[in-house]
Design an enzyme around this catalytic site. Structure first.
Site, PDB file in Angstrom:
ATOM      1  N   GLU A 116       0.810  -1.225   0.000  1.00 29.28           N
ATOM      2  CA  GLU A 116       0.000   0.000   0.000  1.00 29.28           C
ATOM      3  C   GLU A 116       0.837   1.265   0.000  1.00 29.28           C
ATOM      4  O   GLU A 116       0.440   2.274  -0.584  1.00 29.28           O
ATOM      5  CB  GLU A 116      -0.963  -0.012   1.201  1.00 29.28           C
ATOM      6  N   PHE A 153      -6.113  -0.482   5.040  1.00 29.43           N
ATOM      7  CA  PHE A 153      -4.764  -0.501   4.456  1.00 29.43           C
ATOM      8  C   PHE A 153      -4.352   0.828   3.830  1.00 29.43           C
ATOM      9  O   PHE A 153      -3.263   0.965   3.309  1.00 29.43           O
ATOM     10  CB  PHE A 153      -4.661  -1.600   3.396  1.00 29.43           C
TER      11      PHE A 153
END
Lengths: 558, 337
Positions: free
Chosen positions: B60, B85
């Site tokens: 991410e 995330f």
């Protein structure tokens, strides 16, 4: 085309001095990591990077992403030298209201990436490179990442993504200086191999088998090039090879020295993020200005196998290969002509320092440029204002350093003074050219004493190369006279171990330089400044060695 | 289907369809994913525009920073994955790579972070996946604007708005299907929808004079039910505000609600610390202080609940129409001054 070696080198020096000026003014900042990447940025800014300081947002410009953002002074100083803003603006580094923030910031036009939080610049570069590809722009993206920040997982996320998408317009430099904030990288988090508690970081240089970083990047699908990151010729060549490589991104693993060029900062973790004291600046500047070049002359070796001599000198880590071209007219001897230069060129990347001892050099110089010379020196005795002007312009246009030589019985001619600001190298002959095995002519010392002030008065910013009879015994005095490049014939190439001889030259010059800097410290601030200067040296044998020199000079008690 | 049964629609589908419309109209729209592109439905964009779609895998930080690099070169970038995330993991990259750089003095880079799976209604995946801190994180980052759509009409309109408007945005969607609260006449980007979904605006979904419920995301439809309850059970006239734009917040609508209704209840599936309720309290306490009650997770994490049990999980944190009505009714009302 020549390497532009002299231009790059002199601008790198200017940039290094600005780093010292800026961080000293700010009272904080990161000189160490700015110096380890100095030659990398130099080759980019003054040769390969396409940009326009008057139009920083030019859409087809190449992008330089400094991921190791704490080395901002190194970026800003090169931007100043490149013309983005006045060099004096470096005095505002880290100040309230300045464009030159503590870490690179888009507030300063021309900066491409807000660095600082480590480990993210490579991902950013991947994004920039992908955008360029989407838009079919010809620009290349260059990123400089640090070894410390390679601890960050995101570096490896970006490595995978760049590989997956075949981002071949991306070239990454890993500034592998082996030091991060806490300590040596191989202690904090090894990239190559773990460093034992009793080992110095120099151990990493001694044994190639300990280098694993290239394997890591190869395993991630990258084109890997490994170089000495302070060798301009290697950086230059790596950039060209990266550009020629299609289908995969390239990483140039550049082994460097943190704090390179200032002895007390070199390999010293303390100088990761610390500014020099202001009263040390003149001494550090003098140190930066007194970097030396060892230029072995291959004709002192086996004339029947010059290729082997080139290889010996390259393996001996010469800075230049000095090529003495003699035509049998200007001097009684003949050595070789441009065909030989061309033949030797593929053997090494090390700059060819071609010394033309020939008649009518302006008629022949082009051939020596085409043959692969990086610096060409012609004799004042056979040139005049017109022919030297012609030669000088041609060399410059071709990225070749401009040299002017004078024989022992010749003074610098009046006509040459106007050229001095654009001359890279003055060869002062200390033997009569044309024969090897002569002794150093002692009166050269007096000649240098006359010459150096005249050079300074006339705006000469290059260096003097001493040529003839220079050996281990006299090199310190030749250095003290002001010479910064040293041609070694008999004293280097004729010896069985060229590498050891070059190392000997370097040590002798280093000792002379330490003495010179101590003299300067004493003249600027007496024994107090001398003591503080000595105490800056903390790594390895340096403190003891510097102190001994100071004791011998009578600056401190035994 | 019974007449009263609400129409449930899927935010992720609406988002993906809106992206494709934007992609057709603007060649600079690029979509980024992180191994959740089937779930987010953005893979549909990738099928139509393979060159402008990048899936960076489960990474991410990389997702956000590559997006920033693309945006720095003129792309309009939508980067999506689950909320836990995005702000929950990549806050450094969001702050330093997207929000902080200000090219030419413009605040931030042109990256739209669009998260699905915000809040408790994530359900079965449990507390580790229920992002209850993202509104708080995102609204404290300068240059970011924070949008929380209540239904698919809002998702479509906000996606279009974000594509047109320069700068960083965070949009938080719910995992589960949500009832429509807006007319879907102009689902496909009518001008009227656009006007209702300007950043910095709150929509008055029901007018009222006795109290106000300010809601966002899935609590908006609950707030409408609560207003029905209040009218039916307590003969109270309750105003319902859709605070889809948590930042910038509509201070004028809030001041007006405070002045005219004398009390405000907020409801969100987010920690009450730092969320939409906090933003409302900050605004009202400076403009026209009235009693405020915040409903949301009481500084606690969530836990697993199967899809059918999600209402029970929400109930545990007081996020029900019934509790909203009760708390709004119980709030002391400050008479209009």
């Amino acid at each position: 085309m020549g390497l532009d070696y002299c231009t790059i080198r002199s601008k790198v020096l200017r940039a290094r001095k600005l780093v010292i000026r800026g961080t000293a003014a700010a009272g904080s900042g990161h000189p160490g990591g700015s110096f380890s990447m100095a030659e990398i940025l130099g080759c980019l800014f003054y040769k390969h990077l396409r940009y326009d300081p008057r139009n920083p947002q030019w859409e087809d410009r190449d992008r330089l992403v400094l991921s190791k953002g704490h080395a901002a002074p190194g970026l800003f100083s090169n931007m100043a030298v490149a013309g983005y803003f006045a060099e004096s603006e470096i005095d505002t580094l880290r100040a309230f209201g300045s464009r030159l923030q503590g870490h690179p910031d888009l507030k300063c036009p021309g900066v491409e990436f807000c660095g600082g939080s480590l480990g993210t610049g490579l991902s950013y570069s991947v994004g920039v490179a992908l955008a360029a590809r989407l838009d079919s722009r010809p620009c290349r993206v260059y990123a400089v990442i640090g070894d410390g920040e390679s601890d960050e997982g995101q570096i490896w996320e970006a490595a995978m993504a760049a590989s997956k998408y075949g981002v071949d317009n991306l070239t990454v430099f890993l500034d592998r200086n082996f030091i991060q904030q806490d300590s040596y990288t191989e202690r904090v988090m090894p990239l190559d191999s773990r460093l034992g508690d009793a080992e110095e970081i120099s151990a990493m240089w001694l044994n190639r088998d300990r280098w694993r970083t290239g394997d890591k990047w190869r395993a991630f699908g990258w084109n890997v090039i490994e170089i000495d990151g302070h060798r301009i010729e290697q950086v230059d060549d790596a950039i060209k090879r990266a550009r020629a490589h299609g289908s995969a991104p390239t990483i140039i693993i550049s082994r460097t020295i943190k704090g390179k060029s200032v002895e007390h900062m070199e390999d010293n973790p303390q100088w990761h993020g610390k500014a020099p004291a202001r009263d040390m600046v003149p001494i550090i500047d003098a140190e930066l200005e007194s970097q030396s070049i060892i230029a072995p002359s291959i004709i002192a070796g086996d004339m029947t196998n010059l290729a082997a001599e080139v290889v010996r000198c390259a393996e001996g880590r010469a800075d230049y290969i000095h090529l003495d071209v003699m035509d049998g007219r200007f001097v009684p001897n003949r050595t070789f002509l441009h065909e030989k230069v061309r033949e030797l060129r593929p053997l090494t990347l090390i700059p060819f320092d071609t010394h033309l001892m020939i008649e009518e050099p302006h008629r022949h110089v082009r051939q020596y440029v085409d043959a692969g010379s990086d610096i060409v020196t012609v004799h004042a005795e056979v040139t005049d204002v017109d022919t030297f002007g012609e030669i000088s312009d041609m060399l410059r246009e071709n990225g070749v350093g401009v040299g002017l030589a004078i024989n022992p019985d010749t003074e610098l001619p009046e006509w040459s003074l106007g050229f001095l600001p654009r001359i890279d190298q003055i060869i002062v002959m200390s033997v009569v050219p044309g024969r090897s095995g002569q002794k150093y002519i002692e009166s050269t010392h007096q000649k240098m004493a006359r010459l150096m002030p005249a050079l300074a008065d006339n705006g000469f910013a290059g260096y003097v190369e001493a040529d003839g009879g220079v050996n281990l015994e006299n090199v310190a005095s030749v250095f003290a006279d002001g010479a910064r490049a040293f041609v070694g014939g008999g004293a280097i190439v004729s010896t069985p171990d060229v590498r050891a001889s070059i190392r000997g030259f370097r040590q002798a010059v280093a000792t002379a330089r330490r003495r010179m800097l101590l003299d300067l410290a004493d003249s600027l601030g007496g024994s107090d400044l001398v003591e503080r200067w000595i105490n800056l040296h903390v790594v390895g044998a340096r403190p003891a060695e510097v102190r001994t020199i100071a004791q011998e000079a009578g600056y401190v008690a035994r | 289907m019974l007449p009263d049964e609400p129409v449930l629609t899927d935010m992720r589908t609406a988002y993906a369809e809106a992206l494709i419309r934007e992609g057709r109209g603007n060649p600079d729209v690029v979509v980024m994913g992180a191994d959740t592109t089937d779930s987010l439905k953005t893979s549909k964009f990738g099928r139509e525009f393979p060159d402008r779609f990048f899936n960076v895998g489960i990474a991410e930080g990389n997702l956000v920073t590559i997006s920033a690099g693309l945006a720095a070169s003129g792309k309009t970038v939508f980067a999506s994955t689950y909320a836990i995330f995005l702000p929950g993991r990549a806050v450094d990259q969001i702050r330093n790579n997207v929000a902080y750089p200000s090219p030419g003095g413009r605040g931030g880079l042109n990256v739209k972070l669009v998260a699905s799976h915000g809040g408790l209604s994530v359900g079965p995946d449990g507390g580790s996946h229920q992002q209850l801190e993202d509104i708080s994180i995102m609204r404290t980052i300068p240059n970011f604007r924070v949008m929380i759509p209540a239904d698919t009409v809002a998702v479509s309109a906000l996606t279009r708005m974000m594509a047109a408007e320069y700068g960083p945005f965070y949009m938080r969607m719910a995992r589960s299907k949500t009832p429509l609260v807006y007319d879907d006449d102009d689902h496909n980007n009518g001008a009227a929808a656009d006007k209702r979904f300007e950043a910095g605006r709150a929509n008055v979904l029901r007018d009222g004079s006795d109290c106000t419920i300010a809601a966002c995301g899935i609590t908006v439809s609950m707030a409408l039910e609560a207003a029905d309850l209040l009218r039916r059970e307590k003969q109270m006239s309750c105003r319902v505000l859709d605070m889809f734009s948590v930042k910038p917040i509509d201070g004028r609508a809030l001041e007006k609600a405070a002045r005219q209704t004398g009390r405000i209840l907020t409801a969100e599936e987010h920690n009450i610390i730092g969320g939409m309720g906090s933003a409302v309290a900050e605004s009202v306490s400076e403009s026209y202080p009235v009693p405020i009650k915040r409903i949301g997770a009481l500084d606690a994490f969530g836990e697993s609940a199967r899809d059918a049990e999600v209402p029970l999980l929400l109930q545990k944190h007081g996020i029900t129409p019934f509790n909203m009505a009760q708390q709004a009714g119980a709030l002391e009302r400050l008479p209009e001054r």
